[in-house]
Design an enzyme around this catalytic site. Structure first.
Site, PDB file in Angstrom:
ATOM      1  CE  LYS A  36      20.039  17.745 -35.916  1.00 62.14           C
ATOM      2  NZ  LYS A  36      20.040  16.259 -35.807  1.00 62.14           N
ATOM      3  CB  SER A  67      18.182  12.484 -35.219  1.00 64.90           C
ATOM      4  OG  SER A  67      18.434  12.339 -33.851  1.00 64.90           O
ATOM      5  CB  SER A 113      18.347  15.412 -32.409  1.00 66.59           C
ATOM      6  OG  SER A 113      19.060  15.053 -33.580  1.00 66.59           O
TER       7      SER A 113
END
Lengths: 99, 479
Positions: free
Chosen positions: B83, B182, B158
């Site tokens: 990420k 997330s 997210s």
């Protein structure tokens, strides 16, 4: 809970954030709505409850102190590589102090 | 062998077996994986940046170890995506934000170092909501991610890119970050396994800070064993993060295969109030399956659940407003021109942050401002104690909790983006575990009536990831 545009501009100033007029109006609405929602916390009597700032676990008081020994750090050039503006090994910013 | 057919099915174990039997080399696999990303990424927009040189160099190193007959690490040759809120030396790290569009970190996050030391191959960086603020990955400055299983729908957020890459097959495993759900929510939306470990279990050195009392790094995988293996490799104390825990790291891969017979599992009744029948049915069916495996299922109560959303959005935004103060136009590449220093700050931040990040900085600044601190921030911290105590009481009775991850499966792109409060409500079942700091994960447990994946959330006691994985692995095998 309603936030005026004036209050929004004050908070934006604290946050060092430029908002357009449109953003300011939108923010009054959105923040007002969220702050109204969170008023539900007032239903709870928390006078005898300690605040929880962090998830804490049992550990020796000095457990997080690491051995004091030298090691490599970033070079000046590496540290400044992401600067918006730099010269002579320093970050450059607009003038802060007037003569 | 036809790589494009095989790559989406690879697991940590099958990569290890393939290298050991010399069915392929790490370099062959890495070339094929990079080609696969190039060919497929446009369908999801999961990758923002590829790290070809770094990946091929790491693969060559694994191959040289194979050639010399040296013992390989647990993740040797495994294609990994990370990420884009986790820093990587020399590889652009944007946090999904315009303000960091050109930021190239001078160091690696500890989690990345540990995975690479175990042989993992970093393919590139994965798209996410800006600074991990969002539940759909629509808040990325570099375009939304599409759900690989339903391209008109969001992958969750997210960590949407991290979930989508693993579901699509452009990574075998990936790293995400979880502050309020997330990792778990996108794992649920994309039909993969996602783990948010105990607070402090994984070093956050190199994780760009959003809300420091809530931030975690955790893995995604296509099965429980892969996720457990990645967590095992990166968990444990790190002297670069004074909030990382000293608790020993268990042998998850061995312990998870123990029988679940006799385990006590709780269904928190508050999580099923108001939950749609479609999702509730899938979760209850999963609970019945675990009952058939010998678990005792009982109803438990987490009475402060309904307050978690308010509590979370005050604490997380307050911490975010402080953490994001560092993007000031001086140190992180992007600057808007202005005559004075304070105007330069304001213009740079006004131009560089997106709408949701601005909203959260504003909310956080407001709740910390003079006259409001006690009423909002301190109040929320007291309520956080109550939410955490709910878990302590529940875990005195049961070994783990079973719950939904999200009130609904993946929603359509654009469906909720204009209404922040509705978007926040998609996190109601994941925020509680985040506030308490307990380990929690999402494991696929079925499909909604429209055929969209639904995740089962499993929560366990602090540092008892082993029991969480044991429930998840046994359930996965028996499904």
């Amino acid at each position: 809970m309603k936030l005026t545009d004036e209050q929004v501009r004050y908070v934006a100033d604290l946050a060092n954030l430029r908002l357009t007029e449109d953003e300011t109006r939108r923010m009054s609405h959105d923040l007002g709505e969220i702050l109204t929602y969170v008023e539900e916390l007032d239903e709870l009597d928390t006078t005898s409850v300690d605040p929880m700032a962090q998830v804490l676990f049992d550990a020796d008081e000095v457990a997080t102190l690491r051995e004091d020994r030298p090691r490599d750090t970033l070079s000046n050039a590496e540290a400044l590589a992401n600067a918006s503006l730099s010269s002579a090994g320093y970050y450059k910013v607009p003038k802060v102090i007037e003569r | 062998m036809s790589w494009n057919m095989e790559i989406p099915k690879l697991s940590v174990r099958s990569v290890r077996d393939g290298l050991a039997s010399k069915a392929f080399s790490a370099s062959e696999l890495t070339h094929a994986a990079l080609d696969f990303v190039q060919a497929e990424n446009a369908k999801t927009n999961a990758y923002l940046t590829l790290a070809e040189d770094r990946a091929l160099a790491a693969a060559a190193h694994v191959d040289s170890m194979v050639a010399r007959g040296e013992p390989l690490g647990d993740l040797a040759g495994v294609p990994l995506g990370v990420k884009d809120v986790i820093v990587t030396r020399g590889v652009r790290t944007t946090c999904g934000s315009r303000i960091l569009e050109h930021y190239v970190p001078p160091y690696d996050a500890t989690a990345v170092t540990r995975l690479e030391d175990a042989g993992a191959i970093l393919l590139g960086k994965l798209n996410c909501d800006e600074f991990a603020m969002g539940s759909s990955t629509e808040n990325s400055a570099f375009g939304p991610v599409r759900n690989p299983l339903a391209p008109d729908r969001v992958p969750g957020g997210s960590s949407g890119g991290s979930a989508a890459a693993v579901a699509q097959g452009t990574a075998v495993v990936s790293l995400g970050s979880d502050t309020g759900g997330s990792i778990r929510q996108p794992a649920s939306f994309c039909g993969v396994v996602g783990v948010c470990p105990t607070y402090g279990r994984v070093s956050r050195y190199g994780l760009v800070a959003f809300a420091s009392s809530l931030d975690h790094i955790g893995p995604f995988g296509r099965n429980v064993e892969d996720a457990a293996t990645v967590l095992k490799v990166m968990a444990g104390n790190d002297e670069m993060d004074s909030t990382s825990a000293f608790a020993p790291v268990d042998d998850y891969q061995a312990l998870m295969k123990h029988s679940v017979r006799g385990l006590k599992l709780g269904l928190p009744k508050e999580y099923f109030e108001g939950l749609g029948a479609e999702t509730a049915d899938v979760i209850r069916t999963a609970a019945r399956r675990l009952e058939e495996l010998g678990c005792h299922i009982e109803e438990v109560s987490l009475p402060h659940t309904k307050y978690a959303l308010s509590c979370y959005y005050i604490i997380a935004t307050a911490e975010a407003s402080a953490n994001l103060a560092r993007y000031d136009g001086v140190r992180y590449t992007t600057r808007e021109p202005a005559e004075t220093l304070s105007d330069m700050y304001r213009e740079t931040r006004g131009a560089g942050f997106g709408a949701e990040v601005k909203r959260r900085i504003m909310l956080g600044t407001y709740v910390l401002s003079a006259g409001y601190y006690d009423a909002y921030y301190l109040k929320a911290q007291r309520v956080r104690s109550l939410v955490a105590q709910d878990f302590t009481r529940a875990f005195a009775r049961v070994d783990a909790l079973l719950a939904p991850v999200s009130p609904f499966p993946a929603f359509k792109l654009g469906e909720k983006i204009d209404d922040p409060l509705t978007m926040y409500l998609s996190d109601i079942y994941t925020l509680t575990g985040s506030l308490a700091g307990v380990p929690c994960m999402s494991v696929p447990c079925g499909l909604s009536p429209e055929g969209l994946p639904v995740g089962l959330q499993i929560l366990a006691r602090h540092f008892d990831e082993a029991t969480m994985f044991r429930v998840a692995w046994n359930y996965e095998q028996a499904r």
